[in-house]
Motif scaffolding. Structure first.
Motif, mmCIF file in Angstrom:
data_model
loop_
_atom_site.group_PDB
_atom_site.id
_atom_site.type_symbol
_atom_site.label_atom_id
_atom_site.label_comp_id
_atom_site.label_asym_id
_atom_site.label_seq_id
_atom_site.Cartn_x
_atom_site.Cartn_y
_atom_site.Cartn_z
ATOM 1 N N ALA A 1 -1.291 -0.716 6.289
ATOM 2 C CA ALA A 1 -1.792 0.591 5.519
ATOM 3 C C ALA A 1 -1.892 1.070 7.070
ATOM 4 O O ALA A 1 -2.160 0.745 7.991
ATOM 5 C CB ALA A 1 -3.078 0.332 4.696
ATOM 6 N N PHE B 1 -9.403 1.073 1.549
ATOM 7 C CA PHE B 1 -8.031 0.492 1.272
ATOM 8 C C PHE B 1 -8.741 -1.001 1.070
ATOM 9 O O PHE B 1 -9.664 -1.485 1.102
ATOM 10 C CB PHE B 1 -7.066 0.012 2.592
ATOM 11 C CG PHE B 1 -7.323 1.734 3.625
ATOM 12 C CD1 PHE B 1 -5.988 1.779 3.442
ATOM 13 C CD2 PHE B 1 -8.248 2.427 4.423
ATOM 14 C CE1 PHE B 1 -5.256 3.010 3.834
ATOM 15 C CE2 PHE B 1 -7.441 3.491 5.002
ATOM 16 C CZ PHE B 1 -6.052 3.469 4.939
ATOM 17 N N HIS C 1 0.639 -1.325 -0.040
ATOM 18 C CA HIS C 1 0.010 0.797 -0.035
ATOM 19 C C HIS C 1 0.972 1.494 -0.073
ATOM 20 O O HIS C 1 1.848 1.362 0.561
ATOM 21 C CB HIS C 1 -0.833 -0.306 1.025
ATOM 22 C CG HIS C 1 -2.135 1.046 0.933
ATOM 23 N ND1 HIS C 1 -1.713 2.330 1.298
ATOM 24 C CD2 HIS C 1 -3.647 0.881 0.303
ATOM 25 C CE1 HIS C 1 -2.781 2.603 1.014
ATOM 26 N NE2 HIS C 1 -3.837 1.772 0.553
#
Length: 321
Positions: free
Chosen positions: A146, A165, A64
């Motif tokens: 993340a 996300f 990420h």
């Protein structure tokens, strides 16, 4: 291999010297590309030749952007080391991931496997320490995957992120931990909560709720965070098991869509359209599929032109996909 030689020839023709991405170490020990380095770190042949993809425990997964500070990065984890690489686009990153996975596991399509993915909206938090610059960190079984952007809580202790996300190709995990951390002290959580992933996988629709956070020192105000998420465990069978289904969809998708269109709910249309697009993309019929759905849409709303491609139909959902 073909992609490598093609990109090397293009680079040679441009006369650009080979540059390998410098790597830095972040607090959790992962190697990531630096902001100032080349984002095309896979182009030089030496950097690719150093990758040993022959072991049984090779993991190739996306990283990420909130972790590495750059978009479109992926990580190759072997038994001895971990390396991260940056790409110039999402499509390029996905191609590298797929090609490297097939190099590491040439027999992938003939094996049964489990694919794990997490979709999580981090909406807002309340009853926070006012005027603190905070992030929400997402951990899976203790590993940071993340984090949100850093924002300041207002005087009432409220903070809004509204960030989505999409974490795919995840390793097996049991729990998701949401931790609120100060931007200047990321290693010291202000408050946290652990959510069993089985809870997010129990329903077909994303689960949305407020989670009360536990603070290390306690206090009168108990912070809480509102999230909406879904955890998916998809068991993928050997590709030969899908042969008859793929043939049926390829040659009969018109009749299938005509029968299902008036009978299924909108959320099912979105899921069905996405599955049909992916199957027909693999059989080379995705373009014909979209054209046929578009023509049927025009015929259906011939006398109501304002509604064409503006309703929740299989055609609009397939185009979105």
């Amino acid at each position: 291999q073909g992609l490598l030689w093609k990109r090397l020839r293009e680079r040679k023709n441009r006369g650009v010297p080979k540059v390998e991405t410098p790597a830095v170490t972040v607090p959790d020990g992962e190697r990531v590309p630096s902001r100032s380095g080349s984002r095309e770190s896979l182009l030089p042949a030496p950097s690719v030749a150093e990758l040993d993809l022959t072991g049984d425990n090779v993991i190739v997964r996306p990283v990420h952007g909130s972790i590495v500070g750059e978009r479109f990065c992926f990580q190759v984890i072997t038994g001895e080391r971990s390396r991260s690489f940056g790409c110039t686009s999402l499509a390029e990153r996905d191609r590298w991931i797929e090609n490297l996975r097939r190099t590491a596991q040439p027999n992938k399509d003939n094996c049964e496997r489990l694919e794990l993915a997490l979709s999580l909206w981090v909406y807002e938090a309340r009853d926070l320490p006012p005027r603190r610059r905070l992030r929400c960190h997402l951990h899976l079984d203790g590993t940071l995957f993340a984090r949100t952007t850093a924002k300041v809580a207002n005087a009432d202790g409220e903070l809004f992120w509204g960030e989505l996300f999409q974490l795919a190709a995840l390793p097996p995990a049991r729990a998701l931990t949401l931790s609120l951390c100060r931007d200047d002290h990321p290693g010291q959580p202000v408050a946290s909560v652990t959510v069993p992933l089985a809870e997010l996988a129990a329903t077909r629709q994303p689960l949305e709720r407020w989670y009360a956070l536990s603070a290390p020192g306690g206090g009168e105000r108990v912070p809480s965070v509102r999230v909406r998420g879904r955890y998916r465990e998809v068991r993928v069978l050997p590709i030969v098991r899908y042969k008859e289904l793929a043939e049926f969809i390829t040659f009969h998708y018109r009749e299938l869509c005509a029968r299902l269109e008036p009978t299924i709910a909108v959320r099912h249309k979105e899921e069905l359209a996405g599955a049909l697009v992916r199957v027909l993309q693999s059989t080379g019929k995705a373009k014909a599929f979209l054209i046929d759905l578009g023509v049927s849409e025009l015929d259906r709303f011939d006398d109501r032109e304002a509604l064409i491609f503006r309703e929740n139909t299989l055609a609009t959902k397939a185009i979105d996909e």
